[in-house]
Design an enzyme around this catalytic site. Structure first.
Site, PDB file in Angstrom:
ATOM      1  N   ASP A 103      79.144 -34.056-112.854  1.00  0.00           N
ATOM      2  CA  ASP A 103      80.361 -34.849-112.847  1.00  0.00           C
ATOM      3  C   ASP A 103      81.603 -33.970-112.759  1.00  0.00           C
ATOM      4  O   ASP A 103      82.458 -34.172-111.914  1.00  0.00           O
ATOM      5  CB  ASP A 103      80.428 -35.774-114.087  1.00  0.00           C
ATOM      6  N   ASP A 106      84.304 -27.821-115.986  1.00  0.00           N
ATOM      7  CA  ASP A 106      85.474 -27.516-116.813  1.00  0.00           C
ATOM      8  C   ASP A 106      85.467 -26.005-117.073  1.00  0.00           C
ATOM      9  O   ASP A 106      85.945 -25.238-116.253  1.00  0.00           O
ATOM     10  CB  ASP A 106      85.397 -28.353-118.089  1.00  0.00           C
ATOM     11  N   PHE A 155      92.328 -34.323-119.519  1.00  0.00           N
ATOM     12  CA  PHE A 155      91.087 -35.006-119.885  1.00  0.00           C
ATOM     13  C   PHE A 155      90.992 -36.306-119.099  1.00  0.00           C
ATOM     14  O   PHE A 155      91.843 -37.187-119.225  1.00  0.00           O
ATOM     15  CB  PHE A 155      91.019 -35.294-121.392  1.00  0.00           C
ATOM     16  N   ASP A 162      83.128 -40.201-119.570  1.00  0.00           N
ATOM     17  CA  ASP A 162      83.388 -40.997-120.768  1.00  0.00           C
ATOM     18  C   ASP A 162      84.330 -40.298-121.735  1.00  0.00           C
ATOM     19  O   ASP A 162      84.580 -39.104-121.651  1.00  0.00           O
ATOM     20  CB  ASP A 162      82.075 -41.263-121.509  1.00  0.00           C
TER      21      ASP A 162
END
Ligand code: 5GP
Length: 193
Positions: A103, A106, A155, A162
């Site tokens: 996904d 980071d 974020f 989620d």
């Protein structure tokens, strides 16, 4: 069709249309690159599930899908890169052309761990397709062969991503209001889910 903005979302970073267009492009690129190969897509649960089911329908090749689920260990506010396997793959990887679908990248620590873990299973090739790649300082550059979008260091939720298990069903990728998670630091409290 206009999307109503969730009350907890500050702004939309990527619309459903942008996501669909880029997913089509990635699918076409993967189709061209893997023609005649033995492609196995490995989705990293749960965040990559929504992207994977859209991506797979844009790949015009015989292929298989498998999933693994992992969870972060260690430091509560930052990814430690030490991950625990909650669900391992069903398929052996030896001789397969493996494309890991993530996904978001980071720190890249999680991806580094997954790469080492899967490389050890002797696939014919191992590449990574990350939907989102955060622009942020990293101790070492982290490489993904396919990247959907480079995004700012905020974020984000939606399209599979989620916060505390919620917002995965938003059709867009949005920036969560800081008031929703109560603070300046955006990192998730308990690591990956
Ligand atoms: P990394 O090891 O690259 O720091 O962590 C990657 C994982 O952290 C992602 O797969 C995702 O689960 C989580 N993560 C990192 N940034 C975000 C973000 O902005 N939003 C959400 N929802 N999860 C994130």
């Amino acid at each position: 069709m206009p999307q109503s903005l969730h009350a907890d979302v500050e702004s939309v970073l990527l619309t459903a249309e942008q996501l669909a267009r880029r997913t089509r492009e990635l699918g076409a690129q993967i189709t061209a690159d893997y023609r005649g190969r033995d492609l196995l897509l490995v989705g990293v649960l749960k965040g990559a599930a929504v992207f994977l089911v859209d991506l797979v329908r844009q790949i015009d090749l015989p292929l298989q899908i498998d999933f693994m689920a992992i969870s972060s260990y260690g430091a509560s506010t930052q990814s430690s890169g030490v991950v625990r396997i909650l669900k391992d793959l069903d398929e052996p990887l030896d001789g397969r052309d493996v494309l890991v679908v993530e996904d978001i990248i980071d720190t890249g620590l999680t991806l580094g761990y997954i790469r080492r873990l899967l490389e050890a299973r002797a696939p014919a090739s191992l590449k990574v397709c990350g939907l989102l790649y955060k622009e942020r300082p990293r101790p070492a550059e982290v490489h993904a062969e396919y990247v959907g979008f480079h995004i700012p260091d905020r974020f984000v939720v939606g399209y599979g991503l989620d916060y505390a298990g919620r917002y995965r069903n938003l059709p867009y990728v949005g920036v969560l209001k800081p008031s929703t998670y109560g603070g300046e630091s955006y990192r998730r409290p308990e690591g990956r889910t």
